[in-house]
Each structure stands twice: as C-alpha cells, then as structure tokens.
Scaffold this motif. Structure first.
Motif, PDB file in Angstrom:
ATOM      1  N   UNK A  51       0.813  -1.212   0.000  1.00  0.00           N
ATOM      2  CA  UNK A  51       0.000   0.000   0.000  1.00  0.00           C
ATOM      3  C   UNK A  51       0.848   1.264   0.000  1.00  0.00           C
ATOM      4  N   UNK A  52       2.120   1.125  -0.313  1.00  0.00           N
ATOM      5  CA  UNK A  52       3.009   2.291  -0.329  1.00  0.00           C
ATOM      6  C   UNK A  52       2.980   2.984  -1.690  1.00  0.00           C
ATOM      7  N   UNK A  53       2.403   2.325  -2.672  1.00  0.00           N
ATOM      8  CA  UNK A  53       2.182   2.938  -3.985  1.00  0.00           C
ATOM      9  C   UNK A  53       0.756   2.610  -4.401  1.00  0.00           C
ATOM     10  N   UNK A  54       0.200   3.468  -5.261  1.00  0.00           N
ATOM     11  CA  UNK A  54      -1.166   3.189  -5.709  1.00  0.00           C
ATOM     12  C   UNK A  54      -1.124   2.401  -7.025  1.00  0.00           C
TER      13      UNK A  54
END
Lengths: 398, 306
Positions: A51-54
C-alpha cells in the motif's frame, strides 16, 4: 495467514511502465521469492501490496479482501526494508514495540510479545540499546523482530540481506527459512540474488522489465527454464548460450554452432524436427559440460573440443573458462581434471540436459521435454490455472 | 549483490589501520601552509570585535569619562568603572519593561512559527496533496515579498479586528512573516529523512499525525533548534513590525522600540545608550552560545542529503 492475489496489476510512474499485467497468486503459508535484475519491478510489486504505492490498473487481494484502497496500516502486513528502517532515536525495545503501542496493546502484553520476538531472533540482550549501537546483522534481526511481533498475515521482505556481508548472509538465509517454517505465515521476499531465491523459496517468480518471465519451484526453473532470460538468470554460474543451426547429416540431426557440432539424441530428434526452426539457441549449463577423461557413466555425450583460457579450482570442482571459435563459455568439471591453460581439451556435453530456444521469441522449444514456456503452457509452475505467469511474446532481455 | 557498506564495519576498519605519527617537518609544513588563513581570520575577528569591545567598556564607564576620553584609556589607572549606567537604563528609562515585552513577543511568536512551519513542512514533504510542489513554490516565493508592502494592508485589517497594540496581533504578524523561510528550512530537512522510516511507521499502523510527532519531530531536533535560534534572534532584534503594530506605548513596546526612543530623547547620553545596547544583546548572546552547535547544523540543514 493469508493468500495474496495480484489480478492483472499494472503500475505506471508517469510514462514509465513499472509493472505490466502482473498476475500472480501466492498461496497461504507459501514462501514466494520475486527475483530479477535491478529495475525489473519486483520492489514495485511489493510496495503495491504494502500500500506504499497506488495501483494504476488491476486489483490486489489479501485473503478474500480487495485491498486496492485499504491504507497500509489496515492491510495486516509487516515489512522488512533493505535499510531496516529502524527508528534511530528509539531503543531496540521501543522499535519492536512501536506497532503494538500504536494499536493500544496493553503494556504487559507488549512486554511479553517483544521479549518473545527478541528471544526468537536472538536480540534479547540488546533491548536497551539504540540502533546506532548495533552491527548490521543485529539491526537486521531487530527489523525482523519488529515485523513478526505483530503476527501479520503476510510478511514482506525487501532485499533484507543486501547490506550484510557474505558469511552473515548465508547464515541469515537459513534463519529466515527456519522462521518461515516456525511462523507458518505467507512470506513474499524480493531479491536480485538468484542464490537467495533458489535456497529459500518454495516458489520463485522471475521478473524482467516489469513482466513475470516464469513462475515455478526452484527445481523447475533450474531444470526447465521457459525462456532465455530465465535460463541465463537462474543458476550460478549462468547457462552457456550458443547460436546454432539445425542441420541434417545422413538423416541424423545436428546442432551446428560453427566451431563444434552437437548431435541431437534420437529421443529428442523427433521433437526438434517437429517444432524446429533452422536457427536456434542452444543452452548448456556449465555442470553439463564434462572433461571427456572424467565423463560420468550413462549420459548421452556429444564431443566438443575447446581451448582452456583459465582454470579455477574451487576445491570440489574446477571451473574452466573455455573458448571455441567466437564463443566463450564455462564448464564445471571434475576436480581431477588435467586441464591446463592454453591447452586444447576434449569435452563432452550431456545432450539429455541441453536446452533449446527459439532466437526470435526467446522461448524454450519442445516444451514437453525441455521446459515449459510460460503463457503457452498454462503456467505449469503455478498453483492455479489462472495464475500466471507471463507474457510469451519473448520480450525478455538477454 | 548490493554493496552498501556497513558503516560500523568501515569505521572498525579505519580504526584498525595503524596510526602513523606525523613527522615534525610535516607538522611545521602544515602549520605554515595554514598560517595565512589563520592570520586573515584573526584580523577579521579583531576588526569586528574592537568596536564591540569599546562599546562594552564604555557601558561601564562614568558619563564624564566617556565624554572626555576614549574607551581605551579606561585601562589606565585610576580604573573607574560603574554599574550605575545599567541601573539607570533598566529602572529609570524603562528598559526592564522593554526587556520583558521583548520576551513576551519573541518566545510565543517563535514557538508558534516553529509549530505551524513544522506541520506545513511535514505536509509538503510526506503527504500526497494535489499541486503540492506548486503550493510549495508559492510559499517559497513569498520570501521575496518585501515586508514593507504588507504593513498598511495588514495594519488596516488589524485595526478592524482590534489587534493593533496587542501582543496577539504582533504574534500573528511575526508568525506570518517568518513562515515562508521556516517552512523552506524545515521542508528541506524533513524531505531528506529516509523514506523507509516513514513508510515503516505507516505499515506499523501510524497515522500522519503520529508519524509526525513520534518519528519526524524527534529526528528533526537540530533543524528545529536552528530555526528556533534564527526566528528568536529576528524577533528579538525587530523594530519595524513592533513599531507599526504595537505603537510606542511603554506598556507593550519591546526593547528595540525602547532603545529607539532612548536614542531620540538622549542621543548624546552615551553612557545610557551603550548600557542599553548591551542589555539588548545579552539574551541573544546566551541563546546563540547555548545552541551554537545546532545553529551551524541548521545552516546546513537540507543542503545535502544525508
């Protein structure tokens, strides 16, 4: 404990395509390793899961829950970073307890769980120290302890051994494998080191240029690489590749590289003839080239003469750096070999273990025998049919 | 295989290297080579220090002596020094009240600026906001707006809100004027913090609020201290903003306004002016020497990615 499912995930950073139709299922309690060269998208896949990038397109599931828009903290995952990401102003105890405190865990429970995790990782005597007072190996253990103390459903490791020295890396590899068995949690591990991948994984996904090249057990990838990229990437030293021409000599099929010819064994001749093209790429692993004087019994041997450039004695084996015509290649031979530099040496190739690839698509030919090309075979190395594997367009880099 | 060196190992390796004692000739050569540099530094320091020292000596001399002889004669017998000048300016001329007012203005305005700037800098560094970089550019662009341009419009607004002549008004004004630089300084420091630390905190369950208070603030003490020193010194030495928004009333006037009044009323009273100058300097000097370590670090804050 949970399965993880990437459903046709694509990730773009501006115009750069980092992940292209990434489709993969990681089963519950599996130890899956994403391996590939720098910039292949493996860390991006992990960061999307964390969830650190979309996500640009597609979906990610943890268990049965779609997590595309679930914040990192609610995904029930823990991650060990390459840099360990320990908070320098906190003690080891506070570092490990950080996540538990944020979740308002009772103090007694925090103390108990931190102590347990620290003991499991062998950092219990260091609990009052700060990260700056620890060695690289100790920091790595603290980072793992911090990740396991919350008992997450999925455990992500992003090149956690990269900063360790070679000896410590070997020890820690074994300890992470033991930890996986003990915790029984789903592990997803990212590395560019194929040795780490081969030694730790229950399954490996080989990636290149944002595309999964092949998914399978270490054994499958080693013995049946689906394309030239996987063949060259998995195995150390890597596979020797020769551009060859398929010829017929008195009804017998030959693979002619120019400086040497290798006869195709009768049991593989039909298959090669069936799917044959004139120009092919022959792959031979260094351990399947033997000194003719110490040829193992019972192999289908094709003779080959090459000039020895360098010999490297490794103790239990000898690496021979060889040249034949324009080709330079490597053989791992019996340590009793009499090969000397600058001498011509008679060798044999184990033709039962040779690999043949289409130079245009770069996919393995005659997949029934020589290896399954991902995408064409329905991804033989994956646990479910829809999981995938890769694009068979042959866009891997050599 | 990645080859990121383990800093502790490199240090150990360095420590294990045999220490070769420097030869006498090398030491002399090194000192001779640095001699001109040291000489220049000493001369520059002396040029700066002599007037300052003269002022200090004069502030302890009787009025009659200041008017008749130079400050350097104070070291000839009879040594005549007095504290009367300080007693006069603090009590009779109301500088004690000015000192207190300066504290009342500078301390809260510094703290408010630091807090608001830290929140904004965090958002500019770590929060996904549409147009974040453009917004930051606008904030930094405000650095070039001359303060004088804002005085009349802000004064009109303050007059409408009854904020003129109040400490609240001057706190707000100082905070607003200080924010562009403060945000710029802190943002450059925050953005250089390792990304992994913040991401790890988010994965552990931290909200932005908790990541700010538990990770970013404790790791940013040097830059916050440096900002605190900068801001405090600016506010302590400010005359213009205080004069415009507070007026000259003795009840609210800071030290700078009091001294300015002193110059107007007692322009020839050197014994009072020198003592007053030193009263105004004492606190900044204490603050600077106490926190000079952070001050130097803060100047470099964000200059290089650590």
């Amino acid at each position: 404990m949970a399965r993880v499912y990437f459903e046709h995930v694509t990730k773009r950073f501006g115009k750069v395509l980092a992940l292209d139709d990434f489709h993969l299922e990681v089963t519950d309690q599996e130890f899956l390793v994403l391996v590939g060269p720098s910039g292949c998208g493996k860390s991006t896949a992990l960061r999307l899961l964390a969830g650190l990038e979309s996500i640009t397109e597609g979906s990610i599931y943890i268990g049965d829950r779609k997590v595309n828009h679930v914040p990192s903290k609610d995904r029930d995952i823990a991650m060990v970073f390459q840099s360990y990401a320990l908070y320098p102003h906190m003690t080891v105890f506070d570092n490990i307890a950080f996540g538990l405190r944020l979740r308002k865990t009772p103090k007694e429970e925090i103390k108990k769980r931190v102590t347990q995790a620290a003991e499991l990782l062998g950092v219990a005597p260091l609990l009052t120290r700060k990260p700056g007072q620890l060695s690289g190996g100790q920091r790595q253990r603290v980072a793992v302890a911090r990740a396991i103390v919350r008992e997450p459903a999925v455990f992500l490791l992003d090149e956690p051994l990269s900063n360790l020295d070679a000896k410590l890396r070997v020890n820690t590899r074994a300890e992470i494998s033991k930890l996986h068995h003990r915790l029984g949690t789903t592990f997803i591990y990212v590395t560019h080191d194929q040795v780490e991948a081969m030694t730790m994984a229950t399954r490996i996904a080989v990636m290149n240029e944002g595309i999964i090249q092949q998914v399978g057990t270490p054994q499958e990838l080693y013995e049946r690489p689906g394309n030239i990229f996987v063949a060259g990437f998995i195995g150390s030293p890597s596979m020797n590749l020769f551009e060859v021409e398929l010829k017929s000599d008195d009804g017998r099929l030959l693979l002619d590289s120019g400086p040497f010819q290798i006869g195709v064994p009768a049991d593989r001749a039909d298959e090669l003839a069936r799917c044959a093209r004139k120009h092919l790429v022959l792959g031979v692993r260094p351990e399947n080239i033997h000194d003719a004087a110490f040829q193992p019994a019972g192999i289908s041997a094709a003779p080959l003469t090459a000039k020895v450039e360098v010999t490297e004695l490794m103790g239990n084996e000898v690496f021979l750096h060889l040249t034949a015509g324009d080709y330079r290649f490597l053989a791992r031979v019996d340590p009793r070999t009499n090969a000397r530099a600058d001498q011509d040496l008679s060798l044999v190739v184990d033709t039962d273990r040779m690999h043949v690839f289409d130079p245009e698509s770069e996919l393995a030919l005659c997949q029934d025998d020589a290896g399954s090309a991902p995408g064409e075979s329905g991804a033989a190395a994956t646990p479910s049919e829809d999981v995938a594997a890769s694009r068979a367009e042959g866009n891997s880099a050599r | 295989m990645s080859a990121v060196p383990d800093s502790s190992r490199s240090l150990a390796a360095v420590l294990e290297e045999p220490v070769v004692p420097e030869k006498l000739s090398e030491r002399i050569a090194r000192r001779v080579a640095r001699g001109p540099l040291h000489a220049v530094i000493i001369v520059v320091c002396l040029i700066w220090m002599v007037p300052w020292f003269g002022l200090l000596v004069s502030s302890f001399r009787p009025k009659a002596d200041i008017a008749s002889t130079g400050w350097w004669t104070a070291f000839n017998p009879p040594f005549q020094f007095t504290l009367q000048n300080y007693a006069d300016v603090l009590a009779a001329q109301g500088l004690a009240r000015g000192f207190l007012n300066s504290l009342i203005i500078a301390v809260p305005a510094t703290l408010i600026t630091m807090f608001v700037a830290a929140l904004a800098a965090y958002a500019f560094s770590w929060m996904r906001i549409p147009g974040r970089n453009l917004l930051f550019l606008v904030v930094v662009g405000l650095l070039v707006v001359p303060i004088q341009m804002t005085l009349i419009p802000v004064l009109r607004i303050f007059a409408g809100l009854n904020l003129t002549g109040t400490f609240l008004g001057v706190w707000l004004a100082h905070t607003a004027y200080g924010l562009p630089f403060a945000i710029f300084l802190l943002r450059n420091f925050f953005v250089a913090l390792p990304k992994d630390l913040l991401e790890s905190a988010f994965l552990e369950g931290a909200s932005h609020f908790k990541a700010f208070f538990r990770i970013v603030l404790p790791l940013s003490v040097p830059s916050l201290a440096a900002l605190g020193i900068f801001q405090f010194l600016w506010l302590w030495n400010d005359l213009l903003v205080a004069l415009v928004y507070l007026g000259g009333s003795r009840q609210v006037a800071p030290l700078t306004v009091s001294i300015s009044n002193l110059v107007s009323s007692f322009g020839s009273e050197w014994h009072l002016l020198t003592a007053a100058a030193f009263v105004s300097m004492i606190l900044p000097l204490i603050v600077f020497f106490a926190l000079q370590r952070y001050f130097v670090q803060g100047i470099l804050a964000g200059a290089v990615k650590g």
